[in-house]
Design a protein around this motif. Sequence first.
Motif, PDB file in Angstrom:
ATOM      1  N   LEU A 126       4.864   6.957  -0.994  1.00  0.00           N
ATOM      2  CA  LEU A 126       3.959   7.459   0.040  1.00  0.00           C
ATOM      3  C   LEU A 126       4.753   7.532   1.338  1.00  0.00           C
ATOM      4  N   LYS A 127       5.518   8.599   1.490  1.00  0.00           N
ATOM      5  CA  LYS A 127       6.383   8.763   2.654  1.00  0.00           C
ATOM      6  C   LYS A 127       5.673   9.650   3.677  1.00  0.00           C
ATOM      7  N   LEU A 128       5.286   9.054   4.795  1.00  0.00           N
ATOM      8  CA  LEU A 128       4.492   9.740   5.804  1.00  0.00           C
ATOM      9  C   LEU A 128       5.381  10.267   6.924  1.00  0.00           C
ATOM     10  N   PRO A 129       5.016  11.392   7.526  1.00  0.00           N
ATOM     11  CA  PRO A 129       5.923  12.054   8.474  1.00  0.00           C
ATOM     12  C   PRO A 129       6.104  11.346   9.810  1.00  0.00           C
ATOM     13  N   THR A 130       5.127  10.534  10.236  1.00  0.00           N
ATOM     14  CA  THR A 130       5.234   9.877  11.537  1.00  0.00           C
ATOM     15  C   THR A 130       4.861   8.400  11.419  1.00  0.00           C
ATOM     16  N   LEU A 131       5.373   7.619  12.357  1.00  0.00           N
ATOM     17  CA  LEU A 131       5.052   6.194  12.390  1.00  0.00           C
ATOM     18  C   LEU A 131       3.573   5.996  12.712  1.00  0.00           C
ATOM     19  N   GLY A 132       3.030   6.820  13.586  1.00  0.00           N
ATOM     20  CA  GLY A 132       1.616   6.694  13.945  1.00  0.00           C
ATOM     21  C   GLY A 132       0.706   6.850  12.741  1.00  0.00           C
ATOM     22  N   LEU A 133       0.980   7.829  11.884  1.00  0.00           N
ATOM     23  CA  LEU A 133       0.164   8.031  10.686  1.00  0.00           C
ATOM     24  C   LEU A 133       0.359   6.884   9.710  1.00  0.00           C
ATOM     25  N   ALA A 134       1.593   6.403   9.589  1.00  0.00           N
ATOM     26  CA  ALA A 134       1.856   5.265   8.691  1.00  0.00           C
ATOM     27  C   ALA A 134       1.080   4.028   9.143  1.00  0.00           C
ATOM     28  N   LYS A 135       1.038   3.782  10.440  1.00  0.00           N
ATOM     29  CA  LYS A 135       0.304   2.619  10.952  1.00  0.00           C
ATOM     30  C   LYS A 135      -1.201   2.776  10.736  1.00  0.00           C
ATOM     31  N   ALA A 136      -1.708   4.005  10.869  1.00  0.00           N
ATOM     32  CA  ALA A 136      -3.137   4.234  10.660  1.00  0.00           C
ATOM     33  C   ALA A 136      -3.509   4.012   9.197  1.00  0.00           C
ATOM     34  N   VAL A 137      -2.688   4.508   8.276  1.00  0.00           N
ATOM     35  CA  VAL A 137      -2.929   4.270   6.847  1.00  0.00           C
ATOM     36  C   VAL A 137      -2.799   2.778   6.538  1.00  0.00           C
ATOM     37  N   ALA A 138      -1.794   2.119   7.142  1.00  0.00           N
ATOM     38  CA  ALA A 138      -1.623   0.683   6.940  1.00  0.00           C
ATOM     39  C   ALA A 138      -2.858  -0.086   7.410  1.00  0.00           C
ATOM     40  N   ALA A 139      -3.453   0.349   8.508  1.00  0.00           N
ATOM     41  CA  ALA A 139      -4.644  -0.322   9.027  1.00  0.00           C
ATOM     42  C   ALA A 139      -5.816  -0.200   8.059  1.00  0.00           C
ATOM     43  N   GLU A 140      -5.926   0.934   7.368  1.00  0.00           N
ATOM     44  CA  GLU A 140      -6.981   1.080   6.371  1.00  0.00           C
ATOM     45  C   GLU A 140      -6.821   0.050   5.255  1.00  0.00           C
ATOM     46  N   TRP A 141      -5.595  -0.197   4.840  1.00  0.00           N
ATOM     47  CA  TRP A 141      -5.346  -1.216   3.814  1.00  0.00           C
ATOM     48  C   TRP A 141      -5.536  -2.625   4.372  1.00  0.00           C
ATOM     49  N   GLU A 142      -5.151  -2.831   5.620  1.00  0.00           N
ATOM     50  CA  GLU A 142      -5.269  -4.150   6.242  1.00  0.00           C
ATOM     51  C   GLU A 142      -6.727  -4.593   6.341  1.00  0.00           C
ATOM     52  N   TYR A 143      -7.629  -3.677   6.583  1.00  0.00           N
ATOM     53  CA  TYR A 143      -9.026  -4.033   6.804  1.00  0.00           C
ATOM     54  C   TYR A 143      -9.873  -3.982   5.541  1.00  0.00           C
ATOM     55  N   GLN A 144      -9.242  -3.942   4.379  1.00  0.00           N
ATOM     56  CA  GLN A 144      -9.995  -4.072   3.130  1.00  0.00           C
ATOM     57  C   GLN A 144     -10.437  -5.522   2.940  1.00  0.00           C
ATOM     58  N   GLU A 145     -11.638  -5.709   2.382  1.00  0.00           N
ATOM     59  CA  GLU A 145     -12.172  -7.051   2.165  1.00  0.00           C
ATOM     60  C   GLU A 145     -11.541  -7.688   0.931  1.00  0.00           C
ATOM     61  N   THR A 146     -11.574  -9.019   0.880  1.00  0.00           N
ATOM     62  CA  THR A 146     -10.961  -9.730  -0.235  1.00  0.00           C
ATOM     63  C   THR A 146     -11.686  -9.491  -1.557  1.00  0.00           C
ATOM     64  N   ASP A 147     -12.977  -9.161  -1.497  1.00  0.00           N
ATOM     65  CA  ASP A 147     -13.738  -8.996  -2.732  1.00  0.00           C
ATOM     66  C   ASP A 147     -13.551  -7.633  -3.376  1.00  0.00           C
ATOM     67  N   GLY A 148     -12.905  -6.684  -2.703  1.00  0.00           N
ATOM     68  CA  GLY A 148     -12.706  -5.389  -3.321  1.00  0.00           C
ATOM     69  C   GLY A 148     -12.068  -4.376  -2.401  1.00  0.00           C
ATOM     70  N   ILE A 149     -11.219  -3.501  -2.975  1.00  0.00           N
ATOM     71  CA  ILE A 149     -10.615  -2.393  -2.244  1.00  0.00           C
ATOM     72  C   ILE A 149     -11.548  -1.198  -2.372  1.00  0.00           C
ATOM     73  N   ARG A 150     -12.006  -0.681  -1.235  1.00  0.00           N
ATOM     74  CA  ARG A 150     -13.001   0.378  -1.226  1.00  0.00           C
ATOM     75  C   ARG A 150     -12.381   1.683  -0.718  1.00  0.00           C
ATOM     76  N   PRO A 151     -12.015   2.584  -1.620  1.00  0.00           N
ATOM     77  CA  PRO A 151     -11.367   3.837  -1.213  1.00  0.00           C
ATOM     78  C   PRO A 151     -12.197   4.686  -0.257  1.00  0.00           C
ATOM     79  N   PHE A 152     -13.533   4.582  -0.324  1.00  0.00           N
ATOM     80  CA  PHE A 152     -14.353   5.418   0.557  1.00  0.00           C
ATOM     81  C   PHE A 152     -14.222   5.024   2.018  1.00  0.00           C
ATOM     82  N   THR A 153     -13.577   3.907   2.314  1.00  0.00           N
ATOM     83  CA  THR A 153     -13.299   3.519   3.696  1.00  0.00           C
ATOM     84  C   THR A 153     -11.874   3.889   4.106  1.00  0.00           C
TER      85      THR A 153
END
Length: 330
Positions: A126-153
Amino acid sequence: MSSSILSKMAKSIRITNPTLSPSHSFRYRMLCTSVATAAEQSPLDDTSFTFSNDNPRDEPVFVKAPRSNSSSRSSSSVTMPTSFMTGSIVGKRFYQKVTTREADDRNGWAVMLDYRTLKTPTKRPLKLPTLGLAKAVAAEWEYQETDGIRPFTMPLMKLACTALERVPLTRHTIIEHLIKKFNSDLVFCRAPEENVLTSGVYERQVEKIDPLLDWVHSEFGFKPIVYSSFFGGNQEDGLIKAVEDLLKKTNDCELASIDAIASAAHSLIIAIGIFRGKLQIEEAIELIRLEEDLQVDKWGLVEGGHDVDIADLQVQISSATVFLALSRRV
Protein backbone atom coordinates in the motif's frame (compact mmCIF):
# COMPACT_ATOMS: atom_id res chain seq x y z
CA MET A 1 -13.18 18.54 16.15
CA SER A 2 -14.61 18.58 12.58
CA SER A 3 -14.44 22.38 12.36
CA SER A 4 -10.82 22.57 13.48
CA ILE A 5 -9.78 19.77 11.16
CA LEU A 6 -11.34 21.21 8.06
CA SER A 7 -10.27 24.76 8.85
CA LYS A 8 -6.66 23.56 8.90
CA MET A 9 -7.14 22.14 5.43
CA ALA A 10 -9.07 25.13 4.04
CA LYS A 11 -6.04 26.82 2.57
CA SER A 12 -5.25 23.86 0.36
CA ILE A 13 -8.59 22.27 -0.50
CA ARG A 14 -11.20 24.91 0.44
CA ILE A 15 -13.77 22.68 2.07
CA THR A 16 -16.13 23.41 4.90
CA ASN A 17 -17.72 21.23 7.51
CA PRO A 18 -21.13 19.78 6.72
CA THR A 19 -23.08 19.09 9.91
CA LEU A 20 -24.39 15.55 10.40
CA SER A 21 -27.24 14.48 12.61
CA PRO A 22 -25.80 13.13 15.90
CA SER A 23 -27.08 9.60 15.41
CA HIS A 24 -25.38 9.14 12.03
CA SER A 25 -22.15 11.14 12.25
CA PHE A 26 -19.72 8.43 13.40
CA ARG A 27 -18.30 7.69 9.96
CA TYR A 28 -17.80 11.39 9.24
CA ARG A 29 -16.06 11.91 12.59
CA MET A 30 -13.77 9.00 11.74
CA LEU A 31 -12.97 10.63 8.41
CA CYS A 32 -12.17 13.96 10.05
CA THR A 33 -10.01 12.21 12.64
CA SER A 34 -8.12 10.50 9.82
CA VAL A 35 -7.22 13.86 8.31
CA ALA A 36 -6.06 15.47 11.53
CA THR A 37 -4.18 12.79 13.48
CA ALA A 38 -1.21 10.40 13.32
CA ALA A 39 1.26 13.30 13.19
CA GLU A 40 3.80 11.95 15.71
CA GLN A 41 5.00 8.74 14.07
CA SER A 42 8.38 7.09 13.54
CA PRO A 43 9.51 4.50 10.95
CA LEU A 44 9.91 0.84 11.91
CA ASP A 45 11.45 -2.15 10.17
CA ASP A 46 9.43 -3.58 7.26
CA THR A 47 7.97 -7.07 7.17
CA SER A 48 4.55 -7.91 5.83
CA PHE A 49 0.87 -7.34 6.54
CA THR A 50 -1.75 -8.44 4.04
CA PHE A 51 -5.46 -8.89 3.59
CA SER A 52 -6.17 -11.11 0.61
CA ASN A 53 -8.47 -13.56 -1.12
CA ASP A 54 -6.41 -16.74 -1.31
CA ASN A 55 -9.27 -18.82 0.04
CA PRO A 56 -12.46 -18.59 -2.04
CA ARG A 57 -14.39 -18.80 1.22
CA ASP A 58 -14.20 -15.96 3.71
CA GLU A 59 -11.60 -17.38 6.10
CA PRO A 60 -11.21 -16.12 9.69
CA VAL A 61 -8.73 -13.46 10.58
CA PHE A 62 -5.50 -14.64 12.14
CA VAL A 63 -4.90 -12.52 15.21
CA LYS A 64 -1.36 -13.89 15.24
CA ALA A 65 0.64 -15.15 12.31
CA PRO A 66 0.29 -18.93 11.74
CA ARG A 67 3.13 -20.85 13.35
CA SER A 68 5.67 -22.32 11.00
CA ASN A 69 9.04 -23.95 11.40
CA SER A 70 10.19 -22.47 8.13
CA SER A 71 11.07 -18.89 7.34
CA SER A 72 8.19 -18.47 4.89
CA ARG A 73 6.31 -15.19 4.50
CA SER A 74 3.29 -16.61 6.30
CA SER A 75 5.21 -16.69 9.56
CA SER A 76 5.61 -12.93 9.48
CA SER A 77 2.28 -11.87 7.99
CA VAL A 78 -1.36 -11.54 8.95
CA THR A 79 -3.97 -12.44 6.36
CA MET A 80 -7.40 -10.79 6.27
CA PRO A 81 -10.35 -11.73 4.03
CA THR A 82 -11.44 -9.51 1.16
CA SER A 83 -14.63 -8.77 3.07
CA PHE A 84 -12.63 -5.70 4.13
CA MET A 85 -13.84 -4.04 0.94
CA THR A 86 -17.50 -4.94 1.57
CA GLY A 87 -17.93 -3.25 4.95
CA SER A 88 -18.28 -6.19 7.35
CA ILE A 89 -16.26 -6.48 10.56
CA VAL A 90 -13.14 -8.43 9.63
CA GLY A 91 -11.77 -9.38 13.06
CA LYS A 92 -10.41 -8.01 16.31
CA ARG A 93 -7.63 -5.45 16.37
CA PHE A 94 -4.36 -7.38 16.40
CA TYR A 95 -1.83 -4.52 16.47
CA GLN A 96 -0.77 -1.96 19.06
CA LYS A 97 0.79 0.92 17.16
CA VAL A 98 0.30 2.45 13.72
CA THR A 99 3.07 4.46 12.04
CA THR A 100 4.13 5.64 8.60
CA ARG A 101 7.46 5.26 6.82
CA GLU A 102 8.93 6.20 3.47
CA ALA A 103 8.76 3.44 0.88
CA ASP A 104 11.95 1.53 0.16
CA ASP A 105 12.24 3.09 -3.30
CA ARG A 106 11.61 6.55 -1.79
CA ASN A 107 8.69 6.97 -4.17
CA GLY A 108 5.77 7.08 -1.77
CA TRP A 109 4.79 6.28 1.80
CA ALA A 110 3.77 3.10 3.59
CA VAL A 111 1.59 2.44 6.64
CA MET A 112 2.92 0.17 9.38
CA LEU A 113 0.87 -1.91 11.81
CA ASP A 114 3.44 -2.50 14.56
CA TYR A 115 6.40 -3.84 12.52
CA ARG A 116 4.33 -5.04 9.56
CA THR A 117 3.76 -3.22 6.30
CA LEU A 118 0.14 -2.75 5.26
CA LYS A 119 -0.75 -4.27 1.91
CA THR A 120 -3.71 -4.25 -0.48
CA PRO A 121 -6.15 -7.17 -0.88
CA THR A 122 -3.99 -8.64 -3.67
CA LYS A 123 -0.86 -8.39 -1.50
CA ARG A 124 0.59 -5.35 -3.23
CA PRO A 125 2.34 -2.82 -0.99
CA LEU A 126 0.00 0.00 0.00
CA LYS A 127 2.32 2.70 -1.31
CA LEU A 128 0.65 6.10 -1.03
CA PRO A 129 1.78 9.16 -3.00
CA THR A 130 2.03 11.64 -0.10
CA LEU A 131 2.88 11.58 3.58
CA GLY A 132 -0.36 13.42 4.38
CA LEU A 133 -2.48 10.68 2.81
CA ALA A 134 -0.41 7.97 4.51
CA LYS A 135 -0.97 9.61 7.91
CA ALA A 136 -4.71 9.93 7.26
CA VAL A 137 -4.99 6.23 6.34
CA ALA A 138 -2.83 5.37 9.37
CA ALA A 139 -5.23 7.33 11.59
CA GLU A 140 -8.15 5.25 10.32
CA TRP A 141 -6.32 2.11 11.48
CA GLU A 142 -5.21 3.75 14.74
CA TYR A 143 -8.78 4.55 15.77
CA GLN A 144 -10.16 1.04 15.27
CA GLU A 145 -11.62 -0.49 18.44
CA THR A 146 -10.09 -3.53 20.10
CA ASP A 147 -13.24 -5.61 19.62
CA GLY A 148 -13.22 -5.36 15.83
CA ILE A 149 -11.83 -3.72 12.69
CA ARG A 150 -14.69 -1.92 10.96
CA PRO A 151 -13.98 -1.16 7.27
CA PHE A 152 -17.02 1.12 6.99
CA THR A 153 -15.15 3.63 9.17
CA MET A 154 -12.16 3.62 6.77
CA PRO A 155 -13.25 5.35 3.53
CA LEU A 156 -9.75 6.63 2.74
CA MET A 157 -8.29 3.13 2.99
CA LYS A 158 -10.93 1.82 0.59
CA LEU A 159 -10.26 4.62 -1.90
CA ALA A 160 -6.52 3.95 -1.66
CA CYS A 161 -7.07 0.28 -2.51
CA THR A 162 -9.30 1.29 -5.41
CA ALA A 163 -6.72 3.72 -6.77
CA LEU A 164 -3.86 1.23 -6.46
CA GLU A 165 -5.63 -1.90 -7.70
CA ARG A 166 -8.85 -1.28 -9.60
CA VAL A 167 -8.08 1.89 -11.53
CA PRO A 168 -4.82 0.77 -13.23
CA LEU A 169 -6.51 -2.38 -14.54
CA THR A 170 -9.88 -0.90 -15.52
CA ARG A 171 -9.09 2.74 -16.34
CA HIS A 172 -10.62 2.52 -19.83
CA THR A 173 -13.77 0.84 -18.49
CA ILE A 174 -14.21 3.44 -15.70
CA ILE A 175 -13.92 6.35 -18.15
CA GLU A 176 -16.23 4.62 -20.62
CA HIS A 177 -18.84 4.11 -17.89
CA LEU A 178 -18.64 7.75 -16.76
CA ILE A 179 -19.03 9.03 -20.31
CA LYS A 180 -21.90 6.62 -21.01
CA LYS A 181 -23.91 8.18 -18.16
CA PHE A 182 -22.86 11.75 -18.95
CA ASN A 183 -25.97 12.68 -20.96
CA SER A 184 -28.20 11.83 -17.98
CA ASP A 185 -26.14 13.93 -15.56
CA LEU A 186 -28.11 15.31 -12.62
CA VAL A 187 -27.29 18.96 -13.43
CA PHE A 188 -28.66 18.68 -16.98
CA CYS A 189 -32.12 17.60 -15.79
CA ARG A 190 -34.48 20.55 -15.32
CA ALA A 191 -37.93 20.51 -13.73
CA PRO A 192 -40.76 21.74 -16.00
CA GLU A 193 -41.16 25.50 -15.59
CA GLU A 194 -44.86 25.63 -16.38
CA ASN A 195 -45.92 22.94 -13.89
CA VAL A 196 -47.28 24.42 -10.66
CA LEU A 197 -45.98 21.44 -8.68
CA THR A 198 -42.39 21.86 -9.91
CA SER A 199 -42.11 25.59 -10.48
CA GLY A 200 -40.33 26.07 -7.15
CA VAL A 201 -37.82 23.40 -8.07
CA TYR A 202 -37.22 25.00 -11.45
CA GLU A 203 -36.54 28.41 -9.92
CA ARG A 204 -34.09 26.89 -7.43
CA GLN A 205 -32.29 25.00 -10.20
CA VAL A 206 -31.88 28.18 -12.21
CA GLU A 207 -30.47 29.95 -9.15
CA LYS A 208 -28.09 27.22 -8.00
CA ILE A 209 -27.21 25.10 -11.04
CA ASP A 210 -27.05 27.65 -13.87
CA PRO A 211 -23.81 29.23 -12.49
CA LEU A 212 -22.19 25.77 -12.62
CA LEU A 213 -23.37 25.27 -16.21
CA ASP A 214 -21.96 28.70 -17.12
CA TRP A 215 -18.65 27.57 -15.63
CA VAL A 216 -18.75 24.39 -17.75
CA HIS A 217 -19.31 26.56 -20.84
CA SER A 218 -16.31 28.74 -20.06
CA GLU A 219 -14.16 25.78 -19.01
CA PHE A 220 -14.77 23.52 -22.01
CA GLY A 221 -16.07 25.89 -24.68
CA PHE A 222 -19.46 24.23 -25.10
CA LYS A 223 -22.77 25.27 -23.55
CA PRO A 224 -24.52 22.36 -21.79
CA ILE A 225 -28.03 21.49 -22.94
CA VAL A 226 -30.70 21.20 -20.23
CA TYR A 227 -33.82 19.08 -20.65
CA SER A 228 -36.96 18.11 -18.74
CA SER A 229 -37.73 14.82 -20.49
CA PHE A 230 -37.71 11.56 -18.54
CA PHE A 231 -35.76 10.09 -21.45
CA GLY A 232 -32.92 12.55 -21.00
CA GLY A 233 -31.14 14.50 -23.73
CA ASN A 234 -27.89 14.60 -25.66
CA GLN A 235 -24.94 16.92 -25.12
CA GLU A 236 -22.76 18.17 -27.94
CA ASP A 237 -20.06 15.77 -29.09
CA GLY A 238 -17.46 18.48 -28.47
CA LEU A 239 -18.38 18.73 -24.77
CA ILE A 240 -18.37 14.96 -24.36
CA LYS A 241 -14.96 14.73 -26.03
CA ALA A 242 -13.54 17.54 -23.88
CA VAL A 243 -14.71 15.83 -20.67
CA GLU A 244 -13.37 12.47 -21.84
CA ASP A 245 -9.97 14.02 -22.61
CA LEU A 246 -9.87 15.51 -19.11
CA LEU A 247 -10.57 12.10 -17.54
CA LYS A 248 -7.83 10.47 -19.62
CA LYS A 249 -5.27 12.93 -18.26
CA THR A 250 -6.01 12.17 -14.59
CA ASN A 251 -3.76 9.99 -12.46
CA ASP A 252 -5.10 6.91 -10.67
CA CYS A 253 -5.93 8.68 -7.40
CA GLU A 254 -7.70 11.51 -9.22
CA LEU A 255 -9.79 9.14 -11.33
CA ALA A 256 -10.71 7.05 -8.28
CA SER A 257 -11.92 10.23 -6.52
CA ILE A 258 -13.86 11.51 -9.53
CA ASP A 259 -15.52 8.12 -10.01
CA ALA A 260 -16.50 7.93 -6.33
CA ILE A 261 -17.95 11.46 -6.30
CA ALA A 262 -19.79 10.98 -9.60
CA SER A 263 -21.31 7.74 -8.32
CA ALA A 264 -22.54 9.35 -5.10
CA ALA A 265 -23.71 12.55 -6.81
CA HIS A 266 -25.17 11.00 -9.99
CA SER A 267 -23.23 13.78 -11.68
CA LEU A 268 -19.87 13.79 -13.44
CA ILE A 269 -20.10 17.58 -13.75
CA ILE A 270 -20.27 17.97 -9.96
CA ALA A 271 -17.30 15.60 -9.62
CA ILE A 272 -15.30 17.64 -12.13
CA GLY A 273 -16.35 20.83 -10.35
CA ILE A 274 -14.79 19.51 -7.13
CA PHE A 275 -11.75 18.22 -9.04
CA ARG A 276 -11.13 21.63 -10.62
CA GLY A 277 -11.80 23.53 -7.38
CA LYS A 278 -15.04 25.14 -8.57
CA LEU A 279 -17.19 23.46 -5.88
CA GLN A 280 -16.65 22.88 -2.19
CA ILE A 281 -18.17 19.95 -0.31
CA GLU A 282 -21.20 21.79 1.07
CA GLU A 283 -21.93 23.41 -2.29
CA ALA A 284 -21.80 20.04 -4.04
CA ILE A 285 -24.10 18.40 -1.49
CA GLU A 286 -26.56 21.28 -1.80
CA LEU A 287 -26.76 20.75 -5.58
CA ILE A 288 -27.13 16.98 -5.24
CA ARG A 289 -29.95 17.28 -2.71
CA LEU A 290 -31.60 20.37 -4.15
CA GLU A 291 -34.93 18.81 -5.12
CA GLU A 292 -35.16 16.48 -2.13
CA ASP A 293 -34.36 19.25 0.34
CA LEU A 294 -37.22 21.29 -1.09
CA GLN A 295 -39.52 18.33 -0.50
CA VAL A 296 -38.22 17.97 3.07
CA ASP A 297 -38.84 21.68 3.69
CA LYS A 298 -42.39 21.26 2.48
CA TRP A 299 -43.37 17.89 3.94
CA GLY A 300 -40.87 17.30 6.75
CA LEU A 301 -37.89 15.02 7.37
CA VAL A 302 -38.36 11.28 7.80
CA GLU A 303 -36.14 10.08 10.66
CA GLY A 304 -34.23 6.95 9.79
CA GLY A 305 -34.64 7.81 6.11
CA HIS A 306 -33.68 11.29 5.00
CA ASP A 307 -31.19 11.81 7.82
CA VAL A 308 -29.38 8.54 7.07
CA ASP A 309 -29.22 9.40 3.35
CA ILE A 310 -27.82 12.84 4.12
CA ALA A 311 -25.15 11.45 6.45
CA ASP A 312 -24.13 8.77 3.96
CA LEU A 313 -23.87 11.30 1.13
CA GLN A 314 -21.76 13.64 3.27
CA VAL A 315 -19.34 10.82 4.10
CA GLN A 316 -19.01 9.73 0.48
CA ILE A 317 -18.47 13.21 -0.95
CA SER A 318 -16.23 14.38 1.91
CA SER A 319 -14.00 11.30 1.93
CA ALA A 320 -13.45 11.35 -1.84
CA THR A 321 -12.70 15.10 -1.77
CA VAL A 322 -10.26 14.75 1.13
CA PHE A 323 -8.62 11.75 -0.57
CA LEU A 324 -8.21 13.79 -3.76
CA ALA A 325 -6.63 16.72 -1.91
CA LEU A 326 -4.29 14.62 0.24
CA SER A 327 -3.11 12.54 -2.75
CA ARG A 328 -1.81 15.57 -4.61
CA ARG A 329 1.89 16.26 -4.34
CA VAL A 330 2.54 19.91 -3.56
